[in-house]
Design an enzyme around this catalytic site. Sequence first.
Site, mmCIF file in Angstrom:
data_model
loop_
_atom_site.group_PDB
_atom_site.id
_atom_site.type_symbol
_atom_site.label_atom_id
_atom_site.label_comp_id
_atom_site.label_asym_id
_atom_site.label_seq_id
_atom_site.Cartn_x
_atom_site.Cartn_y
_atom_site.Cartn_z
ATOM 1 N N GLU A 199 -3.096 -0.737 -8.932
ATOM 2 C CA GLU A 199 -3.700 0.460 -9.136
ATOM 3 C C GLU A 199 -2.510 1.750 -9.030
ATOM 4 O OE1 GLU A 199 -6.732 1.281 -8.965
ATOM 5 O OE2 GLU A 199 -7.408 -0.529 -9.145
ATOM 6 N N LYS A 235 1.621 -4.924 3.444
ATOM 7 C CA LYS A 235 2.964 -4.026 3.858
ATOM 8 C C LYS A 235 2.268 -2.799 3.643
ATOM 9 C CE LYS A 235 6.281 -2.351 1.616
ATOM 10 N NZ LYS A 235 6.343 -1.068 2.274
ATOM 11 N N PRO A 236 2.118 -1.922 4.776
ATOM 12 C CA PRO A 236 1.829 -0.516 4.695
ATOM 13 C C PRO A 236 2.951 0.085 4.156
ATOM 14 C CG PRO A 236 2.102 -1.001 6.935
ATOM 15 C CD PRO A 236 2.234 -2.439 6.114
ATOM 16 N N SER A 237 2.832 1.469 3.653
ATOM 17 C CA SER A 237 4.100 2.355 3.253
ATOM 18 C C SER A 237 4.979 2.564 4.527
ATOM 19 C CB SER A 237 3.761 3.692 2.692
ATOM 20 O OG SER A 237 4.898 4.626 2.851
ATOM 21 N N GLU A 238 6.309 2.771 4.467
ATOM 22 C CA GLU A 238 7.224 2.682 5.535
ATOM 23 C C GLU A 238 7.002 3.977 6.089
ATOM 24 O OE1 GLU A 238 7.778 2.429 2.322
ATOM 25 O OE2 GLU A 238 9.336 3.753 1.605
ATOM 26 N N CYS A 298 -4.092 10.011 -6.495
ATOM 27 C CA CYS A 298 -4.176 9.569 -7.603
ATOM 28 C C CYS A 298 -5.315 10.111 -8.677
ATOM 29 C CB CYS A 298 -3.879 8.148 -7.611
ATOM 30 S SG CYS A 298 -4.940 7.359 -6.748
ATOM 31 N N GLU A 347 3.062 12.715 -12.901
ATOM 32 C CA GLU A 347 2.565 12.755 -11.755
ATOM 33 C C GLU A 347 3.329 13.495 -10.988
ATOM 34 O OE1 GLU A 347 1.785 9.179 -9.512
ATOM 35 O OE2 GLU A 347 -0.333 9.774 -9.275
ATOM 36 N N ALA A 407 0.771 -1.299 -0.115
ATOM 37 C CA ALA A 407 0.127 0.069 0.001
ATOM 38 C C ALA A 407 0.915 1.282 0.038
ATOM 39 C CB ALA A 407 -1.055 -0.046 1.416
ATOM 40 N N PRO A 408 0.346 2.176 -0.442
ATOM 41 C CA PRO A 408 0.953 3.817 -0.521
ATOM 42 C C PRO A 408 0.576 4.414 0.913
ATOM 43 C CG PRO A 408 -1.027 3.892 -1.792
ATOM 44 C CD PRO A 408 -1.044 2.747 -1.109
HETATM 45 P P1 NAD Z 1 5.528 4.017 -4.112
HETATM 46 O O1 NAD Z 1 5.319 3.193 -5.199
HETATM 47 O O2 NAD Z 1 6.681 4.754 -3.878
HETATM 48 O O3 NAD Z 1 5.414 2.918 -2.836
HETATM 49 C C1 NAD Z 1 4.118 2.296 -2.779
HETATM 50 C C2 NAD Z 1 4.590 0.949 -1.768
HETATM 51 O O4 NAD Z 1 5.184 0.055 -2.569
HETATM 52 C C3 NAD Z 1 5.201 1.171 -0.469
HETATM 53 O O5 NAD Z 1 4.577 0.398 0.469
HETATM 54 C C4 NAD Z 1 6.554 0.911 -0.711
HETATM 55 O O6 NAD Z 1 7.383 0.482 0.499
HETATM 56 C C5 NAD Z 1 6.328 -0.315 -1.719
HETATM 57 N N1 NAD Z 1 7.447 -0.419 -2.560
HETATM 58 C C6 NAD Z 1 8.556 0.439 -3.137
HETATM 59 N N2 NAD Z 1 9.413 -0.518 -3.906
HETATM 60 C C7 NAD Z 1 8.940 -1.703 -3.766
HETATM 61 C C8 NAD Z 1 9.360 -2.865 -4.649
HETATM 62 N N3 NAD Z 1 10.214 -2.901 -5.361
HETATM 63 N N4 NAD Z 1 8.664 -3.878 -4.467
HETATM 64 C C9 NAD Z 1 7.714 -4.042 -3.439
HETATM 65 N N5 NAD Z 1 7.397 -3.024 -2.787
HETATM 66 C C10 NAD Z 1 7.861 -1.882 -3.001
HETATM 67 O O7 NAD Z 1 4.274 5.000 -4.077
HETATM 68 P P2 NAD Z 1 4.039 6.008 -2.696
HETATM 69 O O8 NAD Z 1 5.067 7.072 -3.013
HETATM 70 O O9 NAD Z 1 3.735 5.326 -1.523
HETATM 71 O O10 NAD Z 1 2.533 6.486 -3.098
HETATM 72 C C11 NAD Z 1 2.362 7.471 -4.187
HETATM 73 C C12 NAD Z 1 1.945 6.793 -5.580
HETATM 74 O O11 NAD Z 1 0.939 6.078 -5.232
HETATM 75 C C13 NAD Z 1 1.534 7.838 -6.635
HETATM 76 O O12 NAD Z 1 2.178 7.530 -7.924
HETATM 77 C C14 NAD Z 1 -0.145 7.558 -6.596
HETATM 78 O O13 NAD Z 1 -0.606 7.932 -7.771
HETATM 79 C C15 NAD Z 1 -0.214 6.167 -6.380
HETATM 80 N N6 NAD Z 1 -1.546 5.778 -5.852
HETATM 81 C C16 NAD Z 1 -2.471 5.193 -6.667
HETATM 82 C C17 NAD Z 1 -3.628 5.097 -6.313
HETATM 83 C C18 NAD Z 1 -4.694 4.300 -7.135
HETATM 84 O O14 NAD Z 1 -5.765 4.171 -6.662
HETATM 85 N N7 NAD Z 1 -4.345 4.262 -8.293
HETATM 86 C C19 NAD Z 1 -3.932 5.205 -4.861
HETATM 87 C C20 NAD Z 1 -3.188 5.698 -4.199
HETATM 88 C C21 NAD Z 1 -1.626 6.053 -4.571
#
Ligand code: NAD
Length: 479
Positions: free
Chosen positions: A235, A161-164, A269, A366, A135-136
């Site tokens: 997503e 796994k939530p975001s760090e 998003c 974005e 999750a993000p």
């Molecule tokens: P991110 O891609 O940096 O991180 C998302 C998650 O992925 C985090 O939990 C992170 O720790 C994990 N992650 C990072 N690298 C990974 C890897 N190699 N393998 C597995 N997991 C990994 O995104 P963010 O910065 O947390 O969130 C912002 C992004 O999310 C924006 O681009 C936004 O548009 C998108 N978003 C999309 C939606 C949707 O419904 N489409 C909803 C919310 C956010």
Amino acid sequence: MQTKPRLILNPATEEIIAETADAGPRDVGRAVAAAKKAFDSGVWSGKSPAERAALILKWAGLIEADLAALAKLESQNTGKPLKLARDGDIPFAVDNLRFFAAAARLPEGAGTGEYSSGYTSVIRREPVGVVALVAPWNYPLMMAAWKLGPALAAGNTCVIKPSELTPLTTLELGRLALEAGIPEGVLNVVTGAEETGRALTSHPDVRMISFTGDTDTGRKIMAQAAPTVKRLHFELGGKAPFVVFADADLAAAVPGAVVASFVNCGQDCTAATRIYVEQSALERFSEAFVKETGKMRVGDPAQPGTDMGPLISADQRARVEGFLKRAKGVKVLLGGGRPKALKRGFFFAPTIVAGAAQSSELVQSEVFGPVVCLLPFKSEAQALALANEVRYGLAGSVWTKDVQRALRMANSLRFGTVWVNDHLPLASEMPHGGFKESGFGKDLSKYALEEYTVAKHVMFETTGAARKPWHYTAFGEPG
Ligand code: NAD
């Protein structure tokens, strides 16, 4: 050492509010093993949909009962205004869970019948197995509910796994699930960043990955999933257009644009990021939009009067600032930097930019911050072409009083959600998910439930004949 400590900040004050541990590959392995054991034992998948629903409903009730505390924690951890967490995200997440609990009880069975002479076919929809949910940081509790709701209702077991940056409410969700009586091992939470996510999404016992986040991270996860051919549900990013025709009700479109552009500090998003206005209405719209946006109250998310909090982190603010620094030939109509009065916290002022080229990164990429581009168009055909001319396809809106034009635009916009005369609202019953590089697979609705199940064809032979009429094609003679 497998586990590394991590400090969790309040982005509005930059103060440390918690410490978590980054799970290493061995910790992730333990969580996946617990989920696999729970899945294989049938302690969850073996329950009837009604039994699972009862536990999910109890869980939703506990979340609702804890709303005040969860909203406060979410607001502290993300920097979002308390009112958004308390009256928006979390009540919607509770409704999402209730929808999924009930929807999983609707009988499937469509397609059962005789499709080949002498055989009766049955379609079973079965859980996929152990599902990894990544999750993000923008809507931590709601994103967890969008994933856990359908995954658990369908009978899967999960490791989330939530975001760090924002793990705190997801950890609470895990605690409340146990309190509701969801058996141990069914819902597991691991905390950590990319390394933890990589270990989880490449684990051989994980059968499906549901990921919400950046499109580039999605590409990496696709590669990580490839060696063991996992099912994917993505997503990803968005770059939503907000198209205003001259006949639109500007009294609605202007406040609609403020809300759509700056909700959650633009870290959404589906946020409106490209506002296209018909040339003849541009000046009127622009003046009113700048004036209305100027009234946004930016500051302490805990205060009831605050409309916009900080960005999630110093890195994210630097990223947003980078976009503006690199932008060429633009005119900043409002904002453009850090609010002077706010000395601490990762704040950035609501920003409106005119004159960006359609091909520029400000229009194409974005930003994920409170920065919106104001752009003109001359005809319906041009509006449609400009709106569609991005690699993303998550959401967009059209503003007009002309019903036929609204329908034409809605039909031709290449986005998974299209609003007419509004921008942002979603419903538990309706699918949400992207076209193009915004991903695939739907959140919310019965379509999300389908994502977390696999269809199985079971075929019964009904004649009892020892030799079937078609056997000769592989062995022997006809008759
Ligand atoms: P991110 O891609 O940096 O991180 C998302 C998650 O992925 C985090 O939990 C992170 O720790 C994990 N992650 C990072 N690298 C990974 C890897 N190699 N393998 C597995 N997991 C990994 O995104 P963010 O910065 O947390 O969130 C912002 C992004 O999310 C924006 O681009 C936004 O548009 C998108 N978003 C999309 C939606 C949707 O419904 N489409 C909803 C919310 C956010």
